[in-house]
Scaffold this active site. Structure first.
Site, short mmCIF file in Angstrom:
data_model
loop_
_atom_site.label_atom_id
_atom_site.label_comp_id
_atom_site.label_asym_id
_atom_site.label_seq_id
_atom_site.Cartn_x
_atom_site.Cartn_y
_atom_site.Cartn_z
N TYR A 1 0.78 -1.01 0.05
CA TYR A 1 -0.05 0.07 -0.08
C TYR A 1 1.01 1.43 0.03
O TYR A 1 1.86 1.21 0.95
CB TYR A 1 -0.88 -0.03 1.41
N SER A 2 0.52 2.34 -0.96
CA SER A 2 1.32 3.27 -0.98
C SER A 2 0.93 4.25 0.19
O SER A 2 -0.21 4.19 0.78
CB SER A 2 0.73 4.06 -2.21
N CYS B 1 -0.22 7.23 -10.73
CA CYS B 1 -0.56 6.51 -9.68
C CYS B 1 -2.11 5.94 -9.50
O CYS B 1 -2.82 7.15 -9.47
CB CYS B 1 -0.02 6.67 -8.21
N GLU C 1 3.46 4.28 -10.82
CA GLU C 1 3.33 3.18 -10.00
C GLU C 1 1.92 2.94 -10.02
O GLU C 1 0.84 3.66 -9.65
CB GLU C 1 3.55 3.37 -8.50
N TYR D 1 -1.21 -0.51 -10.26
CA TYR D 1 -1.69 -1.82 -9.61
C TYR D 1 -2.82 -2.31 -10.23
O TYR D 1 -3.50 -1.52 -10.90
CB TYR D 1 -1.98 -1.65 -8.20
#
Length: 383
Positions: free
Chosen positions: A160-161, A341, A381, A383
């Site tokens: 988790y960022s 992101c 980044e 996901y």
């Protein structure tokens, strides 16, 4: 924001309890060495003795979280310990899955309105200064229970960022915050929720209560670190949903915190794509920055269920980027950093938009992208 786990390297472990015993003597020094890289310990296991716990109601209260934004509107907030500024390299993989750190939940707060599709929570974690990180890095979370695909083994790590600065939401270097959307699965035929297919880690986090223990790994990641050598730099930040997490950390550092050795005089420009107004994350904070720092902060939203793009379709973040494409390209030509992101599904649309704009400008997008990567201006980044 959650994304798939990656392998993590050497770790140093600290046991957790009423008395924290140091299992390895490396922590006795103020300089830590991991993989031949020195990381100066502002963890303050010996230096920073101020102790606060989950039971400290004054420190861990929603009032404190809310007041921090209001306080920042009139003056910047003091942070400590300043030793967190000393290391020249970020901390990396201090704890790995087989030797994770036991932290505690401080608070779990729903941060979207009733009309938002799904639930997103802001989760504050107490690491007591023992798991330092830099803005743009990630924590790994190991949910409790057994991995159904590997009987007897723990669940895989979910990354988790981190949604706070290195000083945390209480500005004391002892907490970290995550922005987590609860992953819920609905059967396409019945339309009913199927708990057996819900996201294990996101539901664990969103259901957590203050004082609950949580196993943490990391910190990890260098791609999304905020370059600070040039205080006059331009940072273009593009996010969908919980992908805004690292940018909250950036912006608190740039505009909220009084960091002695870093004064930002450049431009931070945030593009955030969500479904509707109720889905906006940290909108109060970002609106404060916009009001208090109009020359240094810009904030553009893409609300897919409430707005239309110029073609009459839903407004996605790539449509908002296209509106300002000429300006964005000029900023990139002048050295701006651009960050992406969020869900990986956002990238094709954004890449197509940037390619089309580049071609309209008589440029090769492939060549331009290659140059941006070479110059370390391109940060992704997803996901």
């Amino acid at each position: 924001m959650s994304h798939s786990a990656v392998s993590q390297a050497a770790a140093v472990s600290v046991s957790v309890g009423n008395e924290r015993s140091l299992r390895r003597s490396v922590f006795k020094n103020s300089s830590l060495s991991f993989n031949t890289k020195s990381w100066s310990s502002s963890l303050a296991l010996n230096q920073y003795k101020t102790t606060t716990t989950i039971r400290d109601a004054k420190r861990y209260s929603n009032t404190t979280l809310c007041m921090s934004v209001q306080q920042a509107s009139s003056s910047k907030v003091s942070v400590s310990p300043i030793e967190l500024e000393h290391p020249s390299e970020p901390p990396l993989n201090l704890y790995k899955p087989k030797d994770s750190y036991t932290a505690k939940i401080v608070s779990v707060e729903r941060v979207v309105g009733p009309k938002a599709p799904g639930e997103t929570c802001h989760i504050v974690i107490d690491h007591d200064g023992n798991l330092p990180y830099w803005e743009g890095q990630s924590y790994g979370v190991i949910p409790p229970g057994e991995n159904p695909k590997k009987p007897g083994a723990p669940h895989n790590v979910r990354l988790y960022s981190i949604a706070s600065t290195r000083y945390g939401d209480f500005f004391d270097g002892k907490t970290a915050s995550l922005c987590v959307r609860r992953a819920v699965y609905y059967d396409p035929e019945t339309g009913k929720e199927d708990p057996s297919k819900n996201g294990v880690c996101s539901n664990f986090l969103c259901d957590s209560k203050p004082g609950d223990k949580i196993q943490i790994t990391g910190p990890s990641g260098k791609v999304m670190l905020l370059p600070e050598k040039d205080p006059n730099a331009t940072h273009i930040m593009i996010a969908t949903g919980t992908g805004v997490a690292p940018y909250r950390g950036y912006l608190r550092r740039l505009f909220m915190e009084d960091v002695p050795n870093y004064k930002f005089n450049g431009l931070a420009w945030l593009f955030l794509g969500v479904a509707n107004t109720d889905s906006l994350l940290y909108d109060d904070e970002f609106s404060k920055y916009l009001k208090d720092h109009p020359d240094n902060f810009r904030f553009d939203k893409a609300l897919s269920r409430e707005e239309k793009n110029k073609k009459g379709g839903k407004m996605y973040v790539q449509d908002k980027i296209e509106e300002y494409s000429d300006e964005i390209f000029k900023l990139l030509d002048n050295g701006a950093h651009i960050y992406f992101c969020g869900l990986k599904g956002m990238m094709p649309g954004i890449q197509d938009t940037l390619k089309r704009v580049a071609e309209e400008r008589g440029e090769s997008w492939d060549a331009k992208l290659s140059q941006l990567r070479k110059n370390k201006q391109w940060h992704v980044e997803v996901y």
